[in-house]
Design a protein around this motif. Structure first.
Motif, PDB file in Angstrom:
ATOM      1  N   UNK A  65     -26.350  30.008  13.513  1.00 49.91           N
ATOM      2  CA  UNK A  65     -26.649  31.419  13.762  1.00 49.91           C
ATOM      3  C   UNK A  65     -27.874  31.865  12.970  1.00 49.91           C
ATOM      4  N   UNK A  66     -27.968  31.413  11.720  1.00 52.27           N
ATOM      5  CA  UNK A  66     -29.060  31.866  10.869  1.00 52.27           C
ATOM      6  C   UNK A  66     -30.398  31.227  11.242  1.00 52.27           C
ATOM      7  N   UNK A  67     -30.337  30.034  11.801  1.00 51.84           N
ATOM      8  CA  UNK A  67     -31.589  29.369  12.193  1.00 51.84           C
ATOM      9  C   UNK A  67     -31.309  28.434  13.365  1.00 51.84           C
ATOM     10  N   UNK A  68     -31.190  28.962  14.567  1.00 50.58           N
ATOM     11  CA  UNK A  68     -30.775  28.156  15.725  1.00 50.58           C
ATOM     12  C   UNK A  68     -31.736  27.025  16.086  1.00 50.58           C
ATOM     13  N   UNK A  69     -33.021  27.139  15.733  1.00 50.46           N
ATOM     14  CA  UNK A  69     -33.992  26.119  16.119  1.00 50.46           C
ATOM     15  C   UNK A  69     -34.126  25.020  15.067  1.00 50.46           C
ATOM     16  N   UNK A  70     -33.721  25.328  13.842  1.00 51.51           N
ATOM     17  CA  UNK A  70     -33.798  24.343  12.751  1.00 51.51           C
ATOM     18  C   UNK A  70     -32.617  24.598  11.821  1.00 51.51           C
TER      19      UNK A  70
END
Length: 414
Positions: free
Chosen positions: A137-142
């Motif tokens: 959730x906090x960083x969906x791409x990494x």
């Protein structure tokens, strides 16, 4: 003690029964605590009276479990479920801030670390799901961290424990922590007490330097914790063996108390979830759950006066063995189903099914209620029957349940 309480046998999974003597003492304290003329629920949490209460509660827990000075004891709120997130936030922060090792590649300090979860039932599954959700959730791409399910007993319906060869821990230096649930309240699965029994948690397989986290909610203070100095975080919802709901105990290694505001922290930690904030404030960053902590202080005092955890282990062992023996006889008669493998059976939360499906279950529960045997219905997610044998459940209450089981089995097997 009222006649009704004496005739009622409470097997609820939580909130659980509390010792009658503790409740009787608390009755008076609700109106006048320690001769102040003010009730325990009305005193200031900053006052000298409550300062003694929380100090006594902490000292009692530390003494009973032989907790080393390397660990802090925190009193917090939000239940075990809040710790699903607190563990992730605090342990990822620690992993990011600890000095780089000269024995591993620097890239491992940059790449997302692993979070190793042992999944053996509903609660460890929920914990792993929250860990995955939070980092995605906090960083969906990494993602900030990657979930690694070390072992998973879901294919068995959470009725057994992993074998040693089933575990797949991340290599040394790659995991921020290892997480497991010592006792699964819903599924009735518990790791054996020692390290040699079949199904025991494999402490020796956890890579050196990887923090070990355990949820002890349903068995906390029911017996000593073996290898307690091996754990980095232990947490427990107190509504099983210690107090009313609303309090969670966290035991954390002091080394893991890292600054939530450090710029190296990969995920922002709310102050109220920061282990360091709680430790630095003496568990009083905000108003603590005063009444549950007070009850905890009374309960740990009583435990210390009545044989400690060694004595409690003996009593709880007798209760569980007697109940399982009765249920095994029901299995032989075709009236009872015990699906949890013997080596994995919980001695805190005993789960079983009765023949006849829903109708058989209804007959069993109706008959139990008529005899004052309360809260035996299994968790809504799996159904069946569940008897929780927490510390305050007496051997007399267990004997009454066994008598009823024998009666029910005899009637159903005609």
């Amino acid at each position: 003690m009222s006649d009704l309480r004496a005739q009622t046998h409470n097997f609820g999974a939580g909130p659980s029964p509390l010792p009658t003597s503790v409740l009787q003492e608390a009755q008076g304290a609700l109106l006048d605590f320690a001769g102040t003329g003010v009730g325990i629920c009305e005193v200031s949490h900053r006052g000298k009276e409550f300062a003694k209460v929380i100090k006594d509660a902490e000292a009692g827990i530390r003494s009973l479990l032989a907790i080393p000075a390397t660990h802090s004891i925190l009193f917090t709120q939000g239940g075990g479920t809040t710790q699903f997130a607190s563990v992730v936030l605090n342990l990822l922060a620690y992993h990011a801030q600890k000095p780089k090792s000269t024995t591993r590649p620097t890239s491992l300090n940059v790449s997302p670390p692993k979070m190793d979860y042992v999944v053996t039932g509903t609660w460890s599954k929920k914990a792993s799901t929250e860990a995955h959700r939070l980092t995605e959730l906090l960083n969906p791409h990494n993602p900030t961290a990657l979930l690694n399910v070390v072992a998973n007993t879901k294919p068995s319906g959470y009725t057994n424990l992993p074998r040693r060869e089933d575990y797949n821990f991340s290599p040394k230096g790659e995991a921020a922590f290892v997480y497991y649930c010592e006792n699964e309240t819903i599924n009735g699965v518990q790791f054996p007490e020692g390290t040699e029994e079949e199904g025991s948690f494999p402490f020796d397989l956890v890579p050196e330097g990887t923090p070990l986290v355990a949820d002890f909610s349903s068995s906390f203070l029911s017996r000593p914790i073996a290898n307690i100095d091996r754990y980095d975080v232990i947490y427990a919802g107190a509504q099983k063996n210690l107090s009313p709901s609303g309090l969670t105990i966290v035991i954390v290694r002091n080394e893991l108390l890292v600054d939530a505001n450090d710029p190296r922290t990969p995920i922002p930690i709310p102050e109220i979830l920061s282990y360091k904030t709680l430790a630095d404030s003496g568990s009083m960053y905000n108003t603590p759950p005063v009444f549950p902590i007070y009850i905890t202080a009374l309960v740990v005092k009583l435990l210390g006066e009545t044989g400690g955890l060694e004595g409690k282990r003996e009593v709880n062992d007798r209760k569980a063995k007697a109940l399982y023996e009765a249920l095994e006889k029901g299995v032989e008669k075709g009236v009872v189903e015990l699906n949890v493998a013997k080596e994995a059976r919980s001695w805190m939360n005993v789960v079983w099914k009765v023949a006849g499906g829903d109708e058989g279950e209804k007959r069993f529960l109706a008959g139990a209620e008529a005899k004052g045997l309360r809260q035996l219905k299994g968790h809504r997610s799996i159904g069946g029957i569940r008897a929780s044998l927490y510390n305050a459940v007496t051997e007399y209450s267990v004997a009454q349940l066994i008598d009823y089981i024998n009666e029910f089995v005899a009637q159903e097997s005609k």
